[in-house]
Design a protein around this motif. Structure first.
Motif, PDB file in Angstrom:
ATOM      1  N   PRO A 333       0.797  -1.238   0.000  1.00 15.83           N
ATOM      2  CA  PRO A 333       0.000   0.000   0.000  1.00 15.83           C
ATOM      3  C   PRO A 333       0.825   1.282   0.000  1.00 15.83           C
ATOM      4  CG  PRO A 333      -0.973  -1.600   1.486  1.00 15.83           C
ATOM      5  CD  PRO A 333       0.327  -2.191   1.029  1.00 15.83           C
ATOM      6  N   GLU A 334       1.992   1.274   0.665  1.00 19.57           N
ATOM      7  CA  GLU A 334       2.765   2.517   0.733  1.00 19.57           C
ATOM      8  C   GLU A 334       3.316   2.937  -0.623  1.00 19.57           C
ATOM      9  OE1 GLU A 334       5.596  -0.884   1.774  1.00 19.57           O
ATOM     10  OE2 GLU A 334       3.543  -0.285   2.291  1.00 19.57           O
ATOM     11  N   ARG A 335       3.250   2.068  -1.605  1.00 17.90           N
ATOM     12  CA  ARG A 335       3.783   2.395  -2.930  1.00 17.90           C
ATOM     13  C   ARG A 335       2.744   3.050  -3.833  1.00 17.90           C
ATOM     14  NH1 ARG A 335       7.353  -3.158  -3.178  1.00 17.90           N
ATOM     15  NH2 ARG A 335       8.823  -2.467  -1.590  1.00 17.90           N
ATOM     16  N   LEU A 336       1.543   3.191  -3.323  1.00 20.03           N
ATOM     17  CA  LEU A 336       0.475   3.781  -4.134  1.00 20.03           C
ATOM     18  C   LEU A 336       0.861   5.147  -4.688  1.00 20.03           C
ATOM     19  CD1 LEU A 336      -2.525   3.929  -5.110  1.00 20.03           C
ATOM     20  CD2 LEU A 336      -3.015   5.039  -2.926  1.00 20.03           C
ATOM     21  N   PHE A 337       1.464   5.979  -3.867  1.00 26.29           N
ATOM     22  CA  PHE A 337       1.628   7.376  -4.232  1.00 26.29           C
ATOM     23  C   PHE A 337       2.634   7.556  -5.363  1.00 26.29           C
ATOM     24  CE2 PHE A 337       0.343   6.905   0.171  1.00 26.29           C
ATOM     25  CZ  PHE A 337      -0.879   7.552   0.117  1.00 26.29           C
ATOM     26  N   ARG A 338       3.685   6.754  -5.364  1.00 26.45           N
ATOM     27  CA  ARG A 338       4.632   6.834  -6.467  1.00 26.45           C
ATOM     28  C   ARG A 338       4.041   6.249  -7.745  1.00 26.45           C
ATOM     29  NH1 ARG A 338       7.566  10.978  -6.408  1.00 26.45           N
ATOM     30  NH2 ARG A 338       9.112  11.098  -4.771  1.00 26.45           N
ATOM     31  N   VAL A 339       3.266   5.189  -7.596  1.00 24.46           N
ATOM     32  CA  VAL A 339       2.596   4.629  -8.774  1.00 24.46           C
ATOM     33  C   VAL A 339       1.597   5.642  -9.334  1.00 24.46           C
ATOM     34  CG1 VAL A 339       1.140   2.761  -9.646  1.00 24.46           C
ATOM     35  CG2 VAL A 339       2.908   2.261  -7.965  1.00 24.46           C
ATOM     36  N   LEU A 340       0.930   6.349  -8.445  1.00 27.34           N
ATOM     37  CA  LEU A 340       0.025   7.414  -8.879  1.00 27.34           C
ATOM     38  C   LEU A 340       0.784   8.519  -9.612  1.00 27.34           C
ATOM     39  CD1 LEU A 340      -2.610   8.016  -6.044  1.00 27.34           C
ATOM     40  CD2 LEU A 340      -3.080   7.811  -8.493  1.00 27.34           C
ATOM     41  N   GLU A 388      -7.180  -3.162   1.694  1.00 27.48           N
ATOM     42  CA  GLU A 388      -8.304  -3.883   2.308  1.00 27.48           C
ATOM     43  C   GLU A 388      -7.803  -5.109   3.062  1.00 27.48           C
ATOM     44  OE1 GLU A 388     -11.210  -4.927  -0.578  1.00 27.48           O
ATOM     45  OE2 GLU A 388     -11.234  -2.953  -1.520  1.00 27.48           O
ATOM     46  N   ASN A 389      -6.913  -5.862   2.433  1.00 26.40           N
ATOM     47  CA  ASN A 389      -6.385  -7.068   3.084  1.00 26.40           C
ATOM     48  C   ASN A 389      -5.596  -6.712   4.331  1.00 26.40           C
ATOM     49  OD1 ASN A 389      -7.466  -8.693   1.051  1.00 26.40           O
ATOM     50  ND2 ASN A 389      -5.624  -8.534  -0.215  1.00 26.40           N
ATOM     51  N   LEU A 390      -4.868  -5.599   4.270  1.00 27.16           N
ATOM     52  CA  LEU A 390      -4.103  -5.167   5.437  1.00 27.16           C
ATOM     53  C   LEU A 390      -5.045  -4.870   6.603  1.00 27.16           C
ATOM     54  CD1 LEU A 390      -1.127  -2.726   5.479  1.00 27.16           C
ATOM     55  CD2 LEU A 390      -3.058  -2.278   6.981  1.00 27.16           C
ATOM     56  N   ILE A 391      -6.162  -4.219   6.323  1.00 29.39           N
ATOM     57  CA  ILE A 391      -7.129  -3.902   7.387  1.00 29.39           C
ATOM     58  C   ILE A 391      -7.725  -5.181   7.945  1.00 29.39           C
ATOM     59  CG2 ILE A 391      -9.330  -2.782   7.887  1.00 29.39           C
ATOM     60  CD1 ILE A 391      -8.626  -0.749   5.668  1.00 29.39           C
ATOM     61  N   TYR A 411      -3.214   5.307  10.269  1.00 29.47           N
ATOM     62  CA  TYR A 411      -2.594   4.891   9.009  1.00 29.47           C
ATOM     63  C   TYR A 411      -3.595   4.952   7.858  1.00 29.47           C
ATOM     64  CZ  TYR A 411      -0.391   1.937   5.478  1.00 29.47           C
ATOM     65  OH  TYR A 411       0.126   1.464   4.306  1.00 29.47           O
ATOM     66  N   VAL A 412      -4.742   4.308   8.042  1.00 27.83           N
ATOM     67  CA  VAL A 412      -5.715   4.213   6.955  1.00 27.83           C
ATOM     68  C   VAL A 412      -6.258   5.588   6.589  1.00 27.83           C
ATOM     69  CG1 VAL A 412      -7.981   3.319   6.287  1.00 27.83           C
ATOM     70  CG2 VAL A 412      -6.341   1.835   7.453  1.00 27.83           C
ATOM     71  N   MET A 413      -6.606   6.411   7.580  1.00 29.24           N
ATOM     72  CA  MET A 413      -7.220   7.694   7.275  1.00 29.24           C
ATOM     73  C   MET A 413      -6.224   8.667   6.641  1.00 29.24           C
ATOM     74  SD  MET A 413     -10.234   7.025   7.822  1.00 29.24           S
ATOM     75  CE  MET A 413     -10.735   8.618   7.178  1.00 29.24           C
ATOM     76  N   LEU A 465     -14.752  -1.654   6.319  1.00 32.51           N
ATOM     77  CA  LEU A 465     -13.771  -2.619   6.820  1.00 32.51           C
ATOM     78  C   LEU A 465     -13.044  -2.067   8.040  1.00 32.51           C
ATOM     79  CD1 LEU A 465     -12.190  -3.916   3.482  1.00 32.51           C
ATOM     80  CD2 LEU A 465     -13.714  -5.166   5.015  1.00 32.51           C
ATOM     81  N   LEU A 466     -12.680  -0.793   7.986  1.00 28.21           N
ATOM     82  CA  LEU A 466     -11.975  -0.177   9.107  1.00 28.21           C
ATOM     83  C   LEU A 466     -12.861  -0.142  10.345  1.00 28.21           C
ATOM     84  CD1 LEU A 466      -9.570   1.350  10.302  1.00 28.21           C
ATOM     85  CD2 LEU A 466     -10.523   3.458   9.331  1.00 28.21           C
ATOM     86  N   GLU A 467     -14.101   0.237  10.166  1.00 28.32           N
ATOM     87  CA  GLU A 467     -15.018   0.309  11.308  1.00 28.32           C
ATOM     88  C   GLU A 467     -15.236  -1.069  11.929  1.00 28.32           C
ATOM     89  OE1 GLU A 467     -19.365   2.282  12.444  1.00 28.32           O
ATOM     90  OE2 GLU A 467     -18.686   2.168  10.356  1.00 28.32           O
ATOM     91  N   SER A 468     -15.399  -2.078  11.092  1.00 25.87           N
ATOM     92  CA  SER A 468     -15.577  -3.445  11.604  1.00 25.87           C
ATOM     93  C   SER A 468     -14.342  -3.896  12.373  1.00 25.87           C
ATOM     94  CB  SER A 468     -15.850  -4.410  10.447  1.00 25.87           C
ATOM     95  OG  SER A 468     -17.047  -4.073   9.790  1.00 25.87           O
TER      96      SER A 468
END
Length: 645
Positions: A333-340, A388-391, A411-413, A465-468
């Motif tokens: 997930p942390e690689r999202l921003f560079r891929v973006l 999602e899987n991480l959560i 982290y998620v927010m 998912l986060l709330e659950s």
């Protein structure tokens, strides 16, 4: 034998008549001269044979095979002189003009005789002519290459050449080199642009005079059927410029495997360099090469397109292969921003790809850019699925001390808040390929009045998912009041981050209202589970039964209140409310709940006759001290209980 000799003589006469007689009138005059000279050359014999000859062979306006041979002999002599010359032909304008004229004549000769004559003797001459043409083209190719190399030693930058503005002559070099070092070494032979942010410039890589000379050669080579050879020598010279330019911009030639093995911090740096390189390439270098091709091969569109494609293909593939390697790397997930970053840069450059690579030869490059851009979109979707899987996998182990913010909430927010700065790109990613929505029971409870876009569905599902996950973690607390406080803290943080970002547009006002209401409900549940016991102690009967309350009961109740209140304050002073406003609101609500009941109880206590004399001995907390103790709650000071005791 005599007949044979006479036939040979007649053949010679016919040949002379054909060679010299360019039209019927001239041929007739020649026949008349021959007839008067010798009776054997009668008009009837010669004219019949000439007619027969014309019936079986193609006529040619330039005369006989002998004339063709004479022409080729002359051209051979001229071309050999230039082919064998040990100095550049274009060093002398007279030599270059004569060389081009000779080529023109050879092209015209081959074209005329190829189209008109079918004689075997002519075919042999044409083979000789083609050999001669090949020699001329080899030398023309050498001259073309020499002009390309010498012309590239100096060039201009034009700012927005379409508007006719120019910055004049500029020297180019790498960013770190001193201006005085230019031309001192091999590395400086190929000029390269400084890193820039203003892309409204075009490189004039060759002087106008050189471009004109190159065009004249290219025109002959294409006419002679050597267009591909011309494009090849052109592209080999210009390709070196582009490759060196990318190198000077810091971009390495990396294989997919090398990209995958590269440590992520190093790859982030490489992506930064790639972003600069791809923008300079698509906005400056490639358009400049397109313009140069069109000028060198003006009127020769197919050769121009082929040359441009061969010039840019290697550099374009290098740029696209790097983006592709980034797209298929691991989905953390942390690689999202560079891929973006890579995705958005390719998206922004798509108009340039469409414009610069618009011809038939470049279609494959344009399509490859679109394919890799879409693959980056697939990578972005896969990364969010990994979130999602991480959560889901985040375990409900030890509870967060004091019911504060859980790390996964932060982290998620913060992750989603940062990601949604690229909301439009993400919407495009998800709308290109609609993902299956989450289960209706989940979705209907959380989407509210949000947008119906695929990205909105995705964000609502991640929120669910986060709330659950947080609800599962809240059950670890043995104290139910602390569970509710934990959900209040995390719920308040989530809503705040949503309202303060693009998430608000995606999730909608209904979602925010519903989750704000959930926080209020947690607040009410906290008060009920935490302070109800204390309030129950203070609650007394009203009416006739109130007078019958025994002094011992009143004394027991005030003692129980003192103990319960102190225990709650000692415990909850170690609890945490991260948000200053919510902490103040919570304290005020407890004060408003407790103080009126406590004041009423103390008033009743003072009115009990048996206790009136020593009542102050039983009242441990005054109203101000009650409020002060409540205002000391939720500080996260776990050591306060021990000190108070």
């Amino acid at each position: 034998m005599e007949d044979n000799g006479e036939e040979k003589l007649l053949a010679v006469a016919r040949h002379i008549a054909k060679t010299l007689g360019h039209n019927e009138t001239m041929a007739d005059d020649i026949l008349q001269i021959f007839s008067n000279f010798d009776g054997r050359f009668s008009r009837e014999k010669l004219s019949d044979n000439i007619v027969d000859d014309h019936d079986h062979h193609d006529d040619h306006p330039r005369g006989s095979v002998a004339a063709l041979e004479l022409t080729l002999k002359s051209l051979d002599r001229q071309i050999s002189r230039y082919v064998e010359a040990d100095h550049p032909i274009w060093a002398d304008s007279a030599d270059s003009a004569a060389f081009l004229d000779t080529i023109d004549e050879l092209i015209a000769t081959i074209r005329e005789w190829t189209l008109v004559s079918r004689q075997k003797a002519v075919g042999a001459c044409l083979v000789r002519a083609q050999d001669l043409m090949q020699q001329a083209m080899f030398r023309a190719e050498d001259e073309f290459r020499s002009l390309m190399e010498s012309g590239g030693e100096s060039f201009e930058l034009s700012r927005d050449y379409r508007n006719g503005e120019s910055t004049g002559n500029l020297s180019f070099d790498s960013e770190d080199d001193d201006e005085g070092d230019i031309g001192n070494g091999v590395d400086n032979e190929i000029p390269v642009a400084h890193p820039i942010t203003d892309y409204e410039i075009v490189i004039d890589a060759l002087p106008s005079g050189t471009i004109k000379d190159l065009h004249e050669i290219a025109k002959r080579m294409v006419a002679a059927g050597f267009g591909k050879e011309c494009s090849h020598v052109y592209s080999s010279c210009r390709r070196e410029f582009l490759e060196e330019s990318l190198s000077r911009l810091g971009l390495q030639k990396l294989s997919t495997e090398e990209v995958h093995k590269m440590p992520w911090p190093d790859l982030e740096d490489e992506i930064e360099r790639w972003i600069k390189a791809v923008n300079v390439s698509l906005r400056i270098l490639f358009p400049s090469e397109r313009r140069l091709c069109d000028r060198v091969f003006v009127g020769l569109s197919s050769a121009a397109d082929l040359s441009f494609m061969e010039v840019c293909r290697g550099s374009t593939i290098q740029l696209l292969n790097f983006a592709d390697a980034v797209a298929i790397r691991s989905r953390s997930p942390e690689r999202l921003f560079r891929v973006l970053d890579v995705f958005e840069n390719l998206k922004d450059l798509m108009p340039e790809f469409e414009l610069v690579f618009s011809d038939q030869y470049c279609l494959v490059l344009r399509n490859e850019a679109i394919t890799i851009w879409k693959r980056l979109g697939e990578a972005i979707r896969a990364i969010l699925m990994e979130l999602e899987n991480l959560i889901r996998r985040d375990p409900a182990k030890a509870p967060v001390p004091g019911g504060g913010l859980h790390p996964i909430t932060r982290y998620v927010m913060n992750y989603l808040r940062a990601a949604c700065r690229s909301r439009r790109s993400l919407e495009q990613v998800f709308d290109e390929n609609v993902v299956p929505p989450p289960p209706p029971s989940k979705l209907n409870n959380n989407r509210g009045g949000s947008s119906s876009s695929s990205l909105s569905v995705q964000m609502a599902w991640i929120m669910e998912l986060l709330e659950s996950n947080l609800e599962a973690k809240s059950k670890i607390y043995k104290d139910s009041a602390l569970s509710y406080l934990f959900m209040m803290n995390n719920g308040r943080y989530i809503v705040h981050k949503v309202k303060d970002s693009e998430l608000a547009l995606l999730l909608g006002d209904d979602w925010i209202r519903k989750h704000t209401a959930k926080i209020r409900q947690c607040h009410a549940n906290y008060q009920r589970s935490s302070w109800n016991k204390v309030l129950g102690v203070l609650k007394l009967e009203t009416g006739s039964q109130a007078a019958n309350v025994a002094a011992s009961t009143m004394k027991d109740r005030i003692k129980l209140f003192n103990t319960s209140f102190e225990e709650i304050c000692d415990v909850q002073s170690g609890w945490v409310v991260y948000d200053d406003q919510m902490r103040e609101e919570l304290r005020i609500s407890v004060v408003k709940l407790l103080l009126p009941a406590y004041g009423s109880f103390i008033g009743r206590l003072r009115n009990v006759p048996e206790l009136r004399k020593h009542v102050e001995r039983h009242i441990k907390f005054g109203a101000e001290e009650i409020e002060a103790r409540i205002n000391g709650l939720f500080q996260g000071n776990t050591g306060s209980a021990g000190r108070r005791k």
